[in-house]
Structures are given as structure tokens and as C-alpha cells.
Design an enzyme around this catalytic site. Structure first.
Site, PDB file in Angstrom:
ATOM      1  N   ASP A   1       0.904  -1.169   0.076  1.00 26.13           N
ATOM      2  CA  ASP A   1       0.123  -0.011  -0.174  1.00 26.13           C
ATOM      3  C   ASP A   1       0.778   1.383  -0.044  1.00 26.13           C
ATOM      4  O   ASP A   1       0.646   2.152  -0.853  1.00 26.13           O
ATOM      5  CB  ASP A   1      -0.851   0.073   0.987  1.00 26.13           C
ATOM      6  CG  ASP A   1      -1.997  -0.985   1.150  1.00 26.13           C
ATOM      7  OD1 ASP A   1      -2.058  -1.806   0.176  1.00 26.13           O
ATOM      8  OD2 ASP A   1      -3.185  -0.988   1.779  1.00 26.13           O
TER       9      ASP A   1
ATOM     10  N   ASP B   1      -6.206   6.990  12.861  1.00 28.11           N
ATOM     11  CA  ASP B   1      -5.025   7.351  12.552  1.00 28.11           C
ATOM     12  C   ASP B   1      -4.352   8.427  11.849  1.00 28.11           C
ATOM     13  O   ASP B   1      -3.482   9.071  11.984  1.00 28.11           O
ATOM     14  CB  ASP B   1      -4.323   5.775  11.839  1.00 28.11           C
ATOM     15  CG  ASP B   1      -4.110   4.703  13.028  1.00 28.11           C
ATOM     16  OD1 ASP B   1      -3.789   5.099  14.119  1.00 28.11           O
ATOM     17  OD2 ASP B   1      -3.839   3.666  12.564  1.00 28.11           O
TER      18      ASP B   1
ATOM     19  N   ARG C   1       1.406   6.564  16.669  1.00 18.14           N
ATOM     20  CA  ARG C   1       1.441   7.510  15.720  1.00 18.14           C
ATOM     21  C   ARG C   1       2.024   8.774  15.855  1.00 18.14           C
ATOM     22  O   ARG C   1       2.832   9.406  14.902  1.00 18.14           O
ATOM     23  CB  ARG C   1      -0.038   7.611  15.376  1.00 18.14           C
ATOM     24  CG  ARG C   1      -0.836   6.509  14.947  1.00 18.14           C
ATOM     25  CD  ARG C   1      -0.292   5.442  14.182  1.00 18.14           C
ATOM     26  NE  ARG C   1      -0.868   4.684  13.587  1.00 18.14           N
ATOM     27  CZ  ARG C   1      -0.260   3.502  12.836  1.00 18.14           C
ATOM     28  NH1 ARG C   1       0.826   3.558  12.511  1.00 18.14           N
ATOM     29  NH2 ARG C   1      -1.100   2.575  12.375  1.00 18.14           N
TER      30      ARG C   1
ATOM     31  N   SER D   1      -6.773  -6.576   8.746  1.00 20.90           N
ATOM     32  CA  SER D   1      -5.799  -5.712   8.330  1.00 20.90           C
ATOM     33  C   SER D   1      -4.914  -5.513   9.997  1.00 20.90           C
ATOM     34  O   SER D   1      -5.722  -5.563  10.967  1.00 20.90           O
ATOM     35  CB  SER D   1      -5.953  -4.206   7.970  1.00 20.90           C
ATOM     36  OG  SER D   1      -6.432  -3.474   9.096  1.00 20.90           O
TER      37      SER D   1
END
Lengths: 411, 411, 411, 411
Positions: A18, A129, A100, A183
């Protein structure tokens, strides 16, 4: 954003399909220079391939940044958060949320270094996110341009994305061709799984979802006993062996994994407004959380502990929502850190098939006074008669209320 | 209190040695009429012997009150508290705290019925229970006289107390002659043990302390799967079988006991100002707590859930401190109960060697929208582009701060 | 306390009739050495007479301590409290509450210096001040013996007290012979009046109650304009003149007095459980409070300001209840102080007949951005279109709720 | 939104130039049927002209809705909010915020009645009002289409807007041709002014900004005395005259206006992320706020009052941000309303040149006990000796802390 506006962008790059597509899409759409940043946050993947792939996709060597951030992550992000006993919605140890801000911070540092005017990430437009990345970017570099390809591009399906990949010579491994059944996000603190086969909250997660812990059923039949040492609120040693923050968390992860500890299957409320279901594994963090509460139980004053508990949900929400780099988080952190001055000592734990059981706690700073609590002769440490006045004055307002016709605390 | 002031006293009477001594001490010291009240709160003891003993100690039959309060206890005290997900100091399910107000309430009701001017209890001057009893008394009958023999009498030792018992023909069983190695409180919600051999918080509790749950190690190797149904925040059925509150909690206790669920070894902060160590067993309550959070996770709005979490520590503290019959508890309860209107549905759980694992939740009132959360095509339910404006305005104040020199949320 | 236990006691001594009686009562009852401590906290009384009177009552010169604590009081107690915008029960600026801890602290310091084992104060058994003094004592010297004569002695009436005074050659001025119509406490921050003629809350206070401010009606018909400068949350200058904390507060008091500012007639809830009525005058503090909020309004981040507001009631309660020297107050203070790093700048005020009106505020650290807020062309500073996404995601959970049948935020 | 998607839109229509332009813009751009809704919320304007103008702009008579909502506004929105003593950022009585949800509610009701699929409002993209309107719309009708012309159209200047008006035969009065020096919002609770000449927060507002109150300097030299009666938290009478909610608020506005009461010049934090400066006039609301706190001061239990104070900032923020129709507001409201059961009685006030001074309060439900608080002989109501035990146990944890080396509450 008009595409011509961007000169150079720092992309949070994992090396996976990705973000490789994003890399190429940035090059072709924005026609800008791309700088990749890949971090080792303990996700358990080699970083070499990410470098190779970036090179292969045309990134100049000086534009490839790879950093081992495991110690910084644990020391400056995970540990401060655990001082607060942070749990989102009563359960979630915030494993994704806490990683993050560090990625955002490092991206901005690199952007400043290389003179980039933009940053990009691979988070979708539905999740938390994107917020966590972008709030971090803006707080650290208010004029930065932010590119969120998943919100911008027009790949209407996974097939279109893969077609784009093949068109641009991005290697697509066989297993990526079909879609993954869910995921995953991972770092030293936790792994999370969500989406696809996990989207029905009435269905139990398939065992294959759990990747970082063994089934409690498969864990040893005999408990593992450990001791943990704390200094000023942070864990510093396991079984008498002093370890750096990241090494300590790594060790706790091994202990947790082996004993089936730290699984959580949760429906939670996202900041963007919908509910989602996540399966989290936080083996070491779960042990750390329990142990930290235990050492606090003997070292913190009651009102300090209660004050911490009362602000904890807000603190956890701030981190979950992505506001690590905010003045309100710093304010709360100042208060929490202040409270940890005496939180030093030792905790003994039994780890057994999913359970983290406290079996002892002691501290040179202990506020536990056996002399005061004992049912035995306390040699005058405590005058039981004081309790009468204590109760009578605590009850006075209720008595006055009852005399005024509001019996039993009626309103 | 001058002894001559008391005419008739209602004593919370268990039938055990201590409250029998109190009974006799009241008769001899205050020379007043004693009324005994013994409640079945699910502590697991026969009440017949308490009646016999009271008679034997000279209590008139019409002055002996014995009530089965298990349903009232569960329905009007335990369940409302569980709607709040109440945990004291992050861990404790408040099993002792929640029983005291009901005993106080019933004592006062009896006092009103029989025209007593005083009440008495057997709690010591060091603990929380004296507060819980007496705050309840005062809130319900502000002019009541309260006698707390443990704070008043002069038995300097257990030996003196036993001598008094023998002098007054109170039977003393052999095992009571020596002191119990720890003291126990029990009701339908939990058993607690504390004192004596448990006073050193570094020592793990002896296995004999745990009376209501088997060791996780001894629990079945295969998980027990159950479903629980909720209506408006309260559990109403297990495995499809509708049960009254007390019967439901009894059933959960059996399930918890068999699977080693609900043990807690805690150092906590007492309202009277010192730390104490307690070993708690709340098998059914632990399952109920986990299940209630799970059904809330799909039925509560995010802000409602967070608001509940933010007041929970205060609510738990109120109950722990003994202020069930207070206007502030009633105020919070009104808010909490209001939140439960839609908290109906079903939770599936796996019980396994100390673990209570949520494996599914569903509800006709679910706010979980697969359409919105899905990574798949959501057919326009959610416009990912909205996230950009959402993030930009949420970050605006941080950008303004950074532009004013406060980067990264600096203060 | 057995009277023979006390060797030397430090008495908080005002020089007035009541504490002189206490002085003598301590000498005669406890037969211990008495050390007097008299503080200038800005109450506006000469301290010389207190020294003379102590000498006359037989206190050795080396046992008489007189300190000017006005700067310490303002700098280390008043100013930190005003950083929090503390108001008890929405109104009260805590003028009495904040002075007690400093007196307690200094008494304990003197006790350590002179080797005293006890301290004594002149507060009654019904009020908050006894708690504030004694909690301070215990927190600073946990083994100290505390003597609270008003709770101990047996003067059943004012007449008996005066008889004792005369018997011991304590001068009783004529106006003390009859009772004062109300009791007063004063320091640099405020004067409070309560009791006697003020005990009926339906009756307006007589004008003679107000001693530190003129009637708004009698204040000038023309407003006084001032500017105040702040640095890191503290006021440092008035009208461009830099002043020490105590001098600044003195100046504000003059300005407030002259303009009839800072009167409050309040029924409040005491920590000991009953309601009381107090008439407070806080002229300078009222101006400072308004000005501090004004400078914060342009320098504090929104979430920081809201977080401060959310903990303020708790902070004020802690101080009101007497827990200045507690870890929870220190924790909150750490957070509040952290928030004040940028709270610097200038505020312009109009003082007029009881009103404190903000007419301007500016700061080098201002977060107010005219560019962003303007209705005029903002040159792209703010993209109005972002608001759409912001609103849509903020409303998403409510839309999901409404779709699930809970329209309008129904629960 | 694609313009062709909208069939019929309900516009919040004031009859002024801006919403008339919007009306025409909707007709020409969306080519949809427009329904106008004009509410009398006490803003002090005739509604007849709005009807005439709507007709003139081609709205069908059956599509013109004009409602007098003053009673509903006061009874169901203003009064519930005042029960909470709501103040945003310590000062602002939320006069604009509280009106928007009612307009939104009525717009949606009309939309349901007339079968409209869309709603529109005249708020800009920078302010809070857009959020308040739209959150209300979505919460009440989750599938509604929302049109916010100010965020959508391309009038780059006021000149372009006026040109559009003239092109479409919308009357433009002379004074609208040039821009107003600031913008105003008004309803029965308040008037607010902001923008343009008010944008510099260091400049005092020009006197012409204040439209609803006279200058304190111009108010009578003699105070006006009034009494207000409350029932269950709501004001019901002034000077013994029972009035409907809107009539009562109208009367208070007159009293406030005449005495120069209720002006506020504030820099506040908008929900959309920037600071703004507003000048607010809330004459009646200011009196109501002070009076409500006064009646609560004698009728509310201490912990109830403190609990209310602790949630008030959150409640005010919810309303400010536009979440009146949210479950969290309803939850808090349930708690607040519960607290008001006994908040009945009488308050006496002096209104004088900007000041609202409480001079008395009484209630049949008063919890103030003269017997307990008196310095005189209380005939045993209160045993001062109880205070000793109360203090000693409250201080115990601090003593234990000090003994463990943490003197004075050190952490």
C-alpha cells in the site's frame, strides 16, 4: 491541495504494497520529490527490504530514512502513558494510538532537515490514524502540507490499486493479490487486527487473528512467577535484571506471549464518529499495567490516586483521539509525572494462562502502615474513638437533610 | 452516649460469637431491650441457628427479625451499581460496601416498627463498615442513637472477650477460641478476607483464604461458553433462561467459582485514612462487569460512555465511603440509569481459568454500523473527504499555537 | 490529651482577648511553657501591642515570635491560588482559607526551632479554620500534639470567659465586655464577617458589617481606569509600575475599596457539615480574578482553559477544606502552574461602583488571530469548506443514533 | 451536494438582507421550492415584514411559517440551562448557543410537515452557529440535506452580494449598502455583537455596541430592590407576581436594562478552533443566574452543589458546541433536573448600576440550620468534640505520608 503546490514530501513508508503504491502515486500525481521514512517501532519486520524497495521505486539514497525508534518509543511515549494507567473505554491500552505521534514527529523532523514542504501517510479516511498523524504534523509544523492519498485518489477497488501497482512495476506478492482477511498494525507495545472478517461483532475472532500471544489454553499449566522493579513510576528491572525501556518491554512481551496474556476483543468508539471492532494483543503492556497499579497501591496517597483515576479517562481519550502533542496532554502529563515521585518499589506477579495476578508489593516509600491497620494491639497508633466524630460530621449534612424531610438522601 | 439514654436497640446480628457478645454487652451495659436483625444477603449461612441463639440469649421472639433480602439486595443495590461499571481504585467491585446500606436501611425500618431509639452494629473502629452503617442510619433516621460497641467497650484482648462470653453463657466453639487467621465478610456478591495473616502485602495469600472460587489451575481445561441477556442495563437471562436478579447472580457465582474467576488481592485506601489489604472473590460480579461493558460497547453513544467513565470513579468512591443514601449518589444514579434505556441485547462469553472473554455482542439497539465502518465499498454511507475538514478544524488551535511559538503543544 | 503530656506549646496569638485567655488557660491547665506567634498577614493591626501583651502575660521574650508574612502570603499562597481562578461554590475567593496554612506552617517551623511538642489555635469547634490549622500541623509535623481550647475548655458562656480573663489580669476592653455583633477575620486578601447578627440569611447585612470597601453608592461617579501586567500567570505591575506581590495586592485593595468592589454575601457549605452565612470583602482579589481570566482568555489554548475550569471546583474545595499541604493540591498546582507559562501580557480595566469591567487585553503570546476570525477577506487563512467535514463527522454518531431510533439525542 | 438533488428546502429566514439573498440564491442555484421559517425568539423585531418580504420574493403563502417561540424557548431551553448555572469559560451565559437548537428543531418539524428534504441557514463558515444548526438538524433528521450558503456560494465581497440582491429585486436599505460596523444576534435571553470594529481585543467596545442595556453610569442612583420566587429550580414570580417563563424573562430584562446589568466583553474559544471576541448583553439572564445560585445556596446539599459545579463546565461546553440534542446533554440534564427537586423559595436582590446583589434568601426547604451554625448556645445540636475525630481521621493519610518522609503533602 493543488498538485503543483508540493515540492518535496516525506512519506511514512512501511515497504508494503500500500505505501509503495502511495509512493508511486505521489511521484506521478504530485510530480514531487519523495522522501521515505521507515521506523522500527518494534513491529517485528526487517527494515532492509523497505530500503531496497524504496531504491527500486526510484528514491534517491539520501532520501531514504530508516530509524530504530524502539527506545524512544518506549521511554518517551509508552512509559509516560502507563504512568497514567491509561485505558480507553475501560479496556484498551492504546497500542496503536501511542505510536502515531512519534512517527509524525520524526516525519516532521526529517521534513525540516531535507526541506520538504509536505508529508504523507497511508491511513484511510475512516479511521483514527489519519487524525493522529495529521494533528501531530500540524502541531509540530503548522504550515506543512498534508497528503492523505486514501482520501484523495480514485482507486475504486483493490483491483484498481493492484493494476496501478503492476503498471508501475511495484512487486505484488501472491498473498496480497487477494485481499488480506483483516488488517494489522503492530509495534513494540501491541498488535491490532480489524476489518473484513472481524467486522461482525457477534462473531468470535478466528484464532489466526491472534499473532502475538498463544492461546491461554496452550499456555503452560504452571504459572510463571516474576518480580518487577519500578522507579518513579517506570519499570526498570525484571527478576532483578535491569533493562532499558525497550528491552524491558520486549521481555514482558515474551512473558506475556508465552502465558497467553493481553488479548482484547473490543467494540470501541472512533473519534471520527462510528463504532469499530478491534482485536488487540498487548502482552507486555497488560502485565505492566497491572504491575504499575500494584506499586502505586502502596506508594500513592489516596487522594492522589483518586485524582489520577478521575482524569485518566480524559487523558486516554486525548491520546486515542491523536492529541499527544497538545498542551492539554502536556498539562495532564505534568500532573501525572509529579505524582510518580515516590512510585518506586517491587511487585511480584504470577502469570498464568491469560491471568496477571499480583502476589506481593513492597516499597521503601510504602504508605501502608501495618501498625495502623492491624486488628491486633496497635499500641495507640490509631484511636478508634476518633471514628465517631469523623462519622458524625461526615453524616451531619445528611442528618440535616433528613430533618428537613429528605430522608435517605432524597433530593 | 450515656448508657441510661437508650431504651431499645436494634442490633445487626449474625449469630456469630462477636455479635452475640455485643448482644449481651448491650443488655448488661445499656440495660436496654435488644432487638436482633439477621439478614440473608446470600452469605451462605443458615439463619435458623441465629434465631435459636438469640432466643437463648434472652431475646423475646417478637424482637427477633430474620429476613431474606437476597432479591432486594441484588435488584436494588447490586444491579444499579453495576450499571455504572463501578470499580474502586481501578479494581474492586465493592462487594462489602454495597451490602451495608441495605442492612442499615432494614435496621432503621425495624427500629421504626418496634419503636427502638438506637441501633448497633459489630464493625470495628478502624474499618469502613462502621461508616457505611452509621452514615446510612443517620441519613434514614437523623435522631437515631448509634452504638458501636467495638469503639466503646474495654475488652483489651480476644481473651477478655471470650471470658466475657463464657461468663454470660455464650457458646464459644473450639475454633473461635483461638483467633481466626483472618476475618471474612460474605454476601451474594462476594467474599472478602482481611487481617492477621493477610496484613503483610508482600506475602501472597495462602490458598485457604480463597473460599468462593477454585484455583484457576484447578478449573476445567475446557472453556465454558455462555450467553447473557440484558434489558435496560440489567442482566435478565443466562443461556436463554430468564432468572430473577438474585437467582441470576447465584448462577453467575457458580459459573465463576467453577472457572476460577473473580479473585482480587488488593491494597486499597480506606475512607478512615489508612491503607489496608483485602482479598476479594467476586465470581459472578466479575462476569457481570465484563458482560455489561460489552453490551454497552454496542448500545451506548460514545459521549455517553465517556461521560459515564468520567464520573465512575466518583460514584465508586461514594459507595465505598458509605454514602449510598446520599443525594449525590441519587443524582449520579439518575444520570446513569437514564443512560441505560437502550442497553439491551446479548453478550457471549468464554469462561476459562480465571478469564472472562467476550466473544460476541449484539443488540436490537446496536449503534454499530457495519456499513459505516467497513473497509469495503460503503455505498456512500461515509464520505472520507469529510475527514479532512474534521482534522483541519480540530488541529486549528494547535496550528495557531505553533505559529505563536508553541510547537508540538508546548505550553 | 492528658494535660501533663505537653511540655511546650506554640500558640497562634493575635493579642486579642480570646487568644489571651487561651494563653493563660494553656499556662494554667496544661502547665506548659507557652510560645506565642503573631503574624502580620496584612490584617491591618499593629503587632506591637501583641508583643507587649504577651510579655505582660508572662511570656519570655525569646518565646515571642512576630513575623511580617505579607510577601510570603501573597507570593506563595494567594498568587498560586489565583492562577487557578479558584472560586468556592461559584463565588467565594477563599480569603480566609488561604491564610490558615501559612500560619500553621510558621507555627510548626517555630515549634521545631524552639523544641515545642504542641501547637494551639483559637478557632472554634464548629468552623472550618480548626480543620485548616490542624490538617496543616499534622501534614508538616505528624507527631505534633494539637490543642484546640475552644473544643476542650468548659467556659459555658462569654461571661465565664471574661471572668476567667479578669481573674488572670487579662485586660478586657469595654467593647469586649458585651459581645461583638459579629466576628471578623482579616488579612491582606480579604475581610470576612459572620455570626450573630448575620445568622439570619434572609436579613441583609447591616452596612457596618462592611469594613474594607465603601458602598458602591458612595464610590466615585467616574470610573477609574487601570492597566495590569501579568507574567506567567502572576500580576506584576499596575499602571506600568512594577510592584512586589504584597504591594501590588495592597494597591489593588485600595483601588477596589475606593470603587466599592469585592463585596459578597454568601451562604456556603462548611467542611464540617453545616451551612453558614458569611459576608466577604475581597476588593483587590476581585479585580485580580477578573484580570487574570482576561489575560488567560487570549493566551491559553482552549483545551487548557477548559481543563483548568474542569478541575477548578475540586482545587477550590481542597483549599476551602484545609488541604493546602496535601499531595493532591500539589499535583493540581503542578498542572496549573504548567499552564501559566505563556500567561503574560496586559489587561485594561474600568473600576466603577462595584463593577470590574475588562476593556482590553493584549499579549506577545496572544493566540487570538484576527486573520482567522475576521469576517473580512482572510486571505486563505481559514477554508470555510473545512467546516462541513468538521460538522459532519462531529454529527455522525448522532446521525447513527437517530437512524437507530434515538432522534434528537434520545437515550 | 449536487444542486439537482434538492427538492424542497426549509430556510431559517429572518427577513433581513442576507437571508433574503440566500432565499433567492437557493431558488436560482438549487432550483428547488423554498419554505421560509421565521421565529419570534424575542429578538425584538416585527415578524410581519418577514412575511411580506417572503411573499414578495415568490414564496407561496402555505410555504411561509412564522412562529412565536418565546415561551417554548424560555421554558424548554433557557430555564433548563439556568438550572445548571451554566457559564462558558467562566463568564458567558450562552445566549446565542441556546437559541440555535430550537430553530433547528422547528425547521426539522416543518420539513417533516411539508415533505422537505433539505434545510438551510444563514450562518457563516467560521462561526459556531453553523455547527449548532447542523448538529441539531442531523440529530433530529439524520438523512436531511443541509445547505449552508455562506460556505458554498462565491460572493467574494459584500458588493457582489448586494449586486445579486439588486439583480433579483431584493430591497436593500441604505444602511445595509455600506457594511454594518459589527454583526448582531438577539433573542429574549441576550444580544451579542461581534466582528468588524470589535475585532481588536485591546480596543474597548464603542458605547453604540450596547443596545439592550443602558450604561451603568446612566442607571438610577438608587438601587432597585426585587424579590424572586423559585419552584423546583425555575423562577416563577417577581415581586410576588407570578409570570410565565417568557414574561418573567422579559420583566427581568427590563429590570436589568434599566440598571445597566449584564454586559460582558469577552474573548472566547470557538468550537471551530479560533478565538473570537464578543460583546454580550444578558440583562435578565444575569439576574436569574445570580438569583438561582442564591436559592440553591440554602436548598442544595453540599455534595450535590459541588457535583453540579464539577460537571457545569462540561455541560456549558456541550451547549456552546451545539450538542443540545445529544444524549450526553440529556444525561447531564437528567442529573441536574433531579437535583432541583427542592430548589424552591425566595431570593431578595438589589439591582444597582451593573451590580446584582443578593440581600436575602429563604425557603421552606432550607438546609441552613441556625441551631447548628450559631456561635451562641446550640443546646447540644452540635458536639464540638466530634470535630477532633473528624480532623484526625481526615489528616491521617497526611500524617502517614509525613512519617514516610513526605512532609507537608510532598509527592
Amino acid at each position: 491541495m493543488r498538485v503543483k503546490d508540493v515540492k518535496k514530501v516525506v512519506l511514512a513508508y512501511s515497504g508494503g504494497l500500500d505505501t509503495s503504491v502511495i509512493l508511486k502515486w505521489l511521484q506521478t500525481t504530485y510530480q514531487c520529490e519523495v522522501v521515505t521514512f521507515t521506523a522500527d517501532l518494534g513491529q517485528g519486520e526487517e527494515l532492509g527490504p523497505a530500503r531496497d524497495k524504496a531504491l527500486m521505486l526510484g528514491i534517491k539514497p539520501e532520501n531514504i530514512f530508516i530509524d530504530d525508534l524502539r527506545e524512544e518509543f518506549t521511554r518517551d511515549f509508552v512509559f509516560p502513558m502507563f504512568r497514567a494507567n491509561a485505558l480507553y473505554e475501560g479496556c484498551y491500552l492504546l497500542g496503536t494510538s501511542i505510536a502515531r505521534p512519534l512517527i509524525a514527529k520524526r516525519q516532521i523532523e526529517i521534513a525540516e532537515m531535507v526541506g520538504a514542504d509536505a508529508v504523507a501517510h497511508g491511513a484511510t479516511g475512516k479511521g483514527n490514524d489519519q487524525v493522529r498523524f495529521e494533528v501531530g504534523y500540524y502541531a509540530l509544523k503548522p504550515d506543512v502540507k498534508v497528503i492523505a492519498p486514501w482520501r484523495e485518489w480514485d482507486f475504486s477497488s483493490r483491483t484498481a490499486l493492484i493494476a496501478f501497482a503492476e503498471q508501475h512495476q511495484i512487486p505484488v506478492s501472491k498473498d496480497k493479490r487477494g485481499e488480506a482477511p483483516f488488517s494489522v498494525d503492530a509495534n513494540l507495545l501491541h498488535s491490532s487486527s480489524e476489518g473484513k472478517i472481524l467486522e461482525e461483532p457477534w462473531e468470535a475472532p478466528d484464532e489466526m487473528v491472534w499473532q502475538r500471544t498463544i492461546r491461554p489454553e496452550d499456555a503452560p499449566d504452571v504459572a510463571t512467577e516474576i518480580t518487577m522493579e519500578f522507579e518513579r513510576g517506570d519499570a526498570v528491572a525484571i527478576n532483578g535484571v535491569r533493562l532499558s525501556p525497550a528491552m524491558l518491554l520486549t521481555k514482558l512481551n515474551e512473558l506475556g506471549r508465552a502465558n497467553g496474556i493481553g488479548r482484547l476483543d473490543l467494540v470501541e468508539n472512533r473519534f471520527v464518529g462510528m463504532k469499530s471492532r478491534g482485536c488487540y494483543e498487548t502482552p507486555g503492556g497488560t502485565i505492566l499495567h497491572v504491575a504499575h497499579r500494584a506499586i502505586e497501591s502502596i506508594t500513592l496517597d489516596r487522594e492522589v490516586a483518586h485524582l489520577k483515576d478521575s482524569v485518566m479517562p480524559r487523558y486516554a481519550e486525548i491520546i486515542y483521539n491523536g492529541f499527544w502533542f497538545s498542551p492539554e496532554r502536556r498539562m495532564l502529563q505534568a500532573m501525572i509525572d509529579e505524582s510518580q515521585a515516590s512510585v518506586s518499589g517491587e511487585v511480584r506477579l504470577k502469570l498464568y494462562k491469560g491471568n496477571t495476578i499480583v502476589t506481593g508489593r513492597r516499597s521503601p516509600n510504602s504508605l501502608y502502615s501495618m501498625k495502623h491497620v492491624t486488628f491486633e494491639d496497635d499500641q495507640g497508633a490509631y484511636d478508634q474513638f476518633d471514628a465517631q466524630g469523623f462519622i458524625k460530621l461526615n453524616a451531619l449534612r445528611l442528618r440535616l437533610g433528613a430533618m428537613a424531610g429528605r430522608k435517605g438522601g432524597a433530593l
